[in-house]
Write a protein that holds these residues in place. Structure first.
Motif, PDB file in Angstrom:
ATOM      1  N   GLY A 162       0.777  -1.233   0.000  1.00  0.00           N
ATOM      2  CA  GLY A 162       0.000   0.000   0.000  1.00  0.00           C
ATOM      3  C   GLY A 162       0.807   1.280   0.000  1.00  0.00           C
ATOM      4  O   GLY A 162       0.249   2.360   0.193  1.00  0.00           O
ATOM      5  N   TYR A 163       2.126   1.181  -0.240  1.00  0.00           N
ATOM      6  CA  TYR A 163       2.968   2.373  -0.263  1.00  0.00           C
ATOM      7  C   TYR A 163       3.214   2.816  -1.696  1.00  0.00           C
ATOM      8  O   TYR A 163       3.236   1.995  -2.617  1.00  0.00           O
ATOM      9  N   SER A 164       3.437   4.102  -1.883  1.00  0.00           N
ATOM     10  CA  SER A 164       3.925   4.583  -3.167  1.00  0.00           C
ATOM     11  C   SER A 164       5.375   4.137  -3.328  1.00  0.00           C
ATOM     12  O   SER A 164       6.093   3.967  -2.344  1.00  0.00           O
ATOM     13  N   VAL A 165       5.805   3.966  -4.567  1.00  0.00           N
ATOM     14  CA  VAL A 165       7.181   3.555  -4.853  1.00  0.00           C
ATOM     15  C   VAL A 165       7.746   4.489  -5.912  1.00  0.00           C
ATOM     16  O   VAL A 165       7.071   4.777  -6.920  1.00  0.00           O
ATOM     17  N   ALA A 166       8.972   4.973  -5.679  1.00  0.00           N
ATOM     18  CA  ALA A 166       9.587   5.895  -6.625  1.00  0.00           C
ATOM     19  C   ALA A 166      11.096   5.880  -6.419  1.00  0.00           C
ATOM     20  O   ALA A 166      11.579   5.506  -5.342  1.00  0.00           O
ATOM     21  N   PRO A 167      11.867   6.299  -7.426  1.00  0.00           N
ATOM     22  CA  PRO A 167      13.310   6.464  -7.217  1.00  0.00           C
ATOM     23  C   PRO A 167      13.574   7.477  -6.115  1.00  0.00           C
ATOM     24  O   PRO A 167      12.850   8.469  -5.972  1.00  0.00           O
ATOM     25  N   LEU A 168      14.628   7.250  -5.342  1.00  0.00           N
ATOM     26  CA  LEU A 168      14.875   8.061  -4.156  1.00  0.00           C
ATOM     27  C   LEU A 168      15.056   9.539  -4.491  1.00  0.00           C
ATOM     28  O   LEU A 168      14.493  10.407  -3.810  1.00  0.00           O
ATOM     29  N   VAL A 169      15.829   9.834  -5.532  1.00  0.00           N
ATOM     30  CA  VAL A 169      16.113  11.238  -5.834  1.00  0.00           C
ATOM     31  C   VAL A 169      14.845  11.983  -6.234  1.00  0.00           C
ATOM     32  O   VAL A 169      14.743  13.208  -6.046  1.00  0.00           O
ATOM     33  N   ASP A 170      13.866  11.280  -6.767  1.00  0.00           N
ATOM     34  CA  ASP A 170      12.586  11.918  -7.092  1.00  0.00           C
ATOM     35  C   ASP A 170      11.679  11.991  -5.874  1.00  0.00           C
ATOM     36  O   ASP A 170      10.978  12.998  -5.661  1.00  0.00           O
ATOM     37  N   ALA A 171      11.679  10.939  -5.071  1.00  0.00           N
ATOM     38  CA  ALA A 171      10.757  10.869  -3.934  1.00  0.00           C
ATOM     39  C   ALA A 171      11.034  11.938  -2.896  1.00  0.00           C
ATOM     40  O   ALA A 171      10.112  12.429  -2.237  1.00  0.00           O
ATOM     41  N   VAL A 172      12.306  12.323  -2.722  1.00  0.00           N
ATOM     42  CA  VAL A 172      12.637  13.242  -1.620  1.00  0.00           C
ATOM     43  C   VAL A 172      12.283  14.688  -1.934  1.00  0.00           C
ATOM     44  O   VAL A 172      12.306  15.533  -1.032  1.00  0.00           O
ATOM     45  N   ARG A 173      11.941  15.002  -3.166  1.00  0.00           N
ATOM     46  CA  ARG A 173      11.762  16.414  -3.534  1.00  0.00           C
ATOM     47  C   ARG A 173      10.631  17.081  -2.769  1.00  0.00           C
ATOM     48  O   ARG A 173      10.690  18.285  -2.487  1.00  0.00           O
ATOM     49  N   GLU A 174       9.585  16.337  -2.429  1.00  0.00           N
ATOM     50  CA  GLU A 174       8.457  16.919  -1.716  1.00  0.00           C
ATOM     51  C   GLU A 174       8.298  16.340  -0.313  1.00  0.00           C
ATOM     52  O   GLU A 174       7.339  16.674   0.388  1.00  0.00           O
ATOM     53  N   ALA A 175       9.212  15.487   0.106  1.00  0.00           N
ATOM     54  CA  ALA A 175       9.063  14.798   1.398  1.00  0.00           C
ATOM     55  C   ALA A 175       9.457  15.692   2.560  1.00  0.00           C
ATOM     56  O   ALA A 175      10.404  16.472   2.473  1.00  0.00           O
ATOM     57  N   GLU A 176       8.719  15.539   3.649  1.00  0.00           N
ATOM     58  CA  GLU A 176       9.057  16.260   4.876  1.00  0.00           C
ATOM     59  C   GLU A 176       9.969  15.456   5.783  1.00  0.00           C
ATOM     60  O   GLU A 176      10.635  16.010   6.653  1.00  0.00           O
TER      61      GLU A 176
END
Length: 587
Positions: A410-424
């Motif tokens: 149930g989690y989203s999956v994405a490359p790390l460098v893309d995922a961190v752009r909006e992460a808190e």
């Protein structure tokens, strides 16, 4: 619990209050949430619902009316809470009850109603007039700032029944007499209990710990108990090596290691020691990786039992223990930042009146986004806890099978460098250097919190960032802002990428380490009984250790497994009939 009207779901502030209450309980007790039976008493229905949802999402279970409970959460009037405590205190000797005063604005338990109380450990009150097994915790005030090492050791020991039982078997069998064992692990109360259990079972025990993993008060408690301790929290790198070599020079027969640093140091600088050793045990994934490389090259001179691969270690320590303790430690650090530096996360305390002895009001919080790098057992646990606390979680994983597993969970999956752009919040759970690479750090959103669950050196590539011109400025306890040239702001890195639950908290919960240390004791038995026969390699732990540990733990949790199925009668000297009967009797 009856189904509630979805339109009456607890608001953000109420869910954040529940998060803070559970984290304060965990910080005061160092106990586990998962697998424990709980009951909620009194309080506002929306508060009860928020707490119920969080506890169950973390793996706890609401007790049925006829069941005893492990944790009694009191939210309402003191008279109501006091009556509930008196009812629940009627229990068999040795069955621990932790009463949590979770009154949101005023105390929900009258501590004076039970007679004199004493400190069982900082933040936990014992109630001897009521029972030796009933303890009170208040989430409305911070634990006392008191090392109280002896009390913390006693508290840990009472919550480690499985390790006590296994150590008792070793003692009764006399297997450890004359055996020198070195314990090279994080030096905190649970490790101290393991060391004392080994000593009491007949071994000669010496202890080492790295400086950033040393609780000096616990080290002193072990010294008072007569154990040689090679650990200083202020030791320089050179002094740590001196202490480590001095520990090896005691010539242990068995080495219990965490990270394989002492095992590798022995191979590098004390090779004369190896022929006299029965072997070692290693309890981390990151520690087993280099040992397997050494074994493949023929360079491993002793058998090393892979305690980390024990099911009763990996499935619980890595997932539930590390998940709870690292996420809670991160949010506790964020909670302690000044309002100007504190990001808006779901976990920190909401801006409502509370009963804390210290700490200012927090900023309002919203639903946060988090990234977990790695979806092994540690990553699974971190993601589970983050989701329970209200985060929207994205997983970054290089193994496509694990990435698919995360997607199915149930989690989203994405490359790390893309995922961190909006992460808190960004948490690494790989145990691999350079996971949070220079490119990932540059891509992080300003004010994102970066932390490591577990950890190896440079899992967050700070050296590369500093070499690229970035600067670091302290913004709070174990929190620094990383700012790249030309940027107005940057991410907040916690504890310079260190193992956050160890350096900023008290490690994994006691019940979890009870399982891991029982597996360590099982590895000790393996080495004592079969060390001379084992291959000089990384060897799997005996499956019987897992089974015995799990059955003892089930009993400690008040339940038991299904008995093994009856084996169909079959002569020992005859193979079973493998012909199919799906199409009628075999010809």
């Amino acid at each position: 619990m009856p189904r509630a009207d979805p339109t009456r779901r607890p608001d953000v502030a109420t869910r954040s209050w529940a998060s803070a209450a559970v984290r304060r309980f965990a910080a005061a007790t160092n106990l586990l949430v998962a697998a424990r039976r709980f009951r909620l008493v009194g309080g506002d229905p929306r508060d009860r619902r928020a707490l119920h949802e969080l506890l169950t999402a973390l793996g706890a279970r609401a007790a049925a009316d006829h069941e005893p409970v492990d944790q009694l959460w009191c939210l309402g009037e003191p008279d109501e809470g006091t009556a509930a405590v008196e009812r629940e205190a009627d229990r068999p000797r040795g069955a621990t009850l932790v009463v949590i005063d979770a009154g949101r604005h005023l105390p929900a338990v009258d501590e004076d109603a039970f007679g004199p109380v004493t400190f069982a450990r900082p933040g936990v009150l014992a109630v001897p007039m009521l029972s030796d097994d009933v303890f009170l915790v208040s989430t409305g005030r911070d634990p006392e700032d008191d090392p109280a090492a002896d009390a913390r050791l006693r508290w840990a020991r009472r919550s480690m029944p499985v390790s006590r039982a296994v150590a008792g078997e070793l003692r009764d069998g006399g297997l450890l007499r004359g055996t020198r064992i070195s314990v090279a692990m994080v030096l905190e109360p649970k490790t101290a209990v393991l060391s004392l259990l080994l000593r009491d079972a007949g071994a000669e025990v010496v202890v080492y710990a790295h400086a950033d993993e040393t609780d000096d008060a616990v080290a002193d408690a072990l010294r008072r108990a007569g154990l040689p301790v090679f650990a200083e929290s202020t030791a320089t790198l050179a002094r740590q090596k001196e202490l480590a070599l001095a520990m090896l020079d005691t010539r242990p027969h068995i080495l219990l290691d965490d990270g394989a640093h002492l095992i590798r140091l022995a191979h590098q600088e004390r090779q004369d020691l190896l022929p006299t050793m029965l072997g070692a045990a290693e309890e981390t994934t990151s520690g087993l990786r280099p040992l397997r490389v050494m074994a493949s090259r023929g360079d491993l001179g002793i058998p090393v039992v892979a305690v980390n691969d024990a099911r009763t270690k990996t499935f619980f320590d890595n997932r539930y223990g590390t998940g709870q303790s690292t996420v809670f430690a991160v949010l506790d650090l964020v909670d302690g930042l000044t309002s100007g530096a504190r990001p808006e996360l779901p976990g920190p305390t909401p801006p409502v009146p509370d009963r804390r002895a210290s700490g200012g009001p927090a900023v309002p919080v919203g639903r946060g986004s988090a990234v977990v790098a790695g979806f092994g057992h540690v990553g699974e646990g971190v993601a589970l806890v983050l989701r329970a606390l209200g985060f929207s979680v994205t997983v970054a994983e290089t193994d496509p099978v694990r990435a698919l597993q995360a997607l199915f969970a149930g989690y989203s999956v994405a490359p790390l460098v893309d995922a961190v752009r909006e992460a808190e919040l960004v948490m690494s759970a790989t145990g691999v250097p350079d996971t949070i690479s220079l490119d990932v750090l540059r891509a992080c959103a300003p004010d994102a919190v970066v932390a490591v669950a577990g950890g190896v050196d440079q899992e967050v590539a700070l050296d590369a960032a500093l070499a690229a011109g970035a600067t670091m400025s302290t913004v709070g306890r174990k929190a620094e802002r990383l700012t790249f040239p030309g940027a107005a702001s940057g991410p907040l890195v916690l504890d310079r990428g260190g193992c956050i639950n160890i350096t900023a908290a008290e490690g994994n919960p006691v019940e979890i380490m009870d399982l891991s240390f029982a597996a360590q004791l099982g590895a000790v038995r393996m080495l004592l009984e079969h060390g001379d026969e084992l291959e000089r390699a990384v060897v799997p732990i005996d499956p019987a250790v897992d089974e015995a540990t799990a059955r003892a733990a089930l009993a400690a949790f008040g339940t038991q497994a299904e008995p093994p199925g009856r084996v169909a009668s079959q002569p020992a000297d005859r193979e079973p009939d493998v012909r199919t009967s799906r199409f009628g009797d075999p010809a």
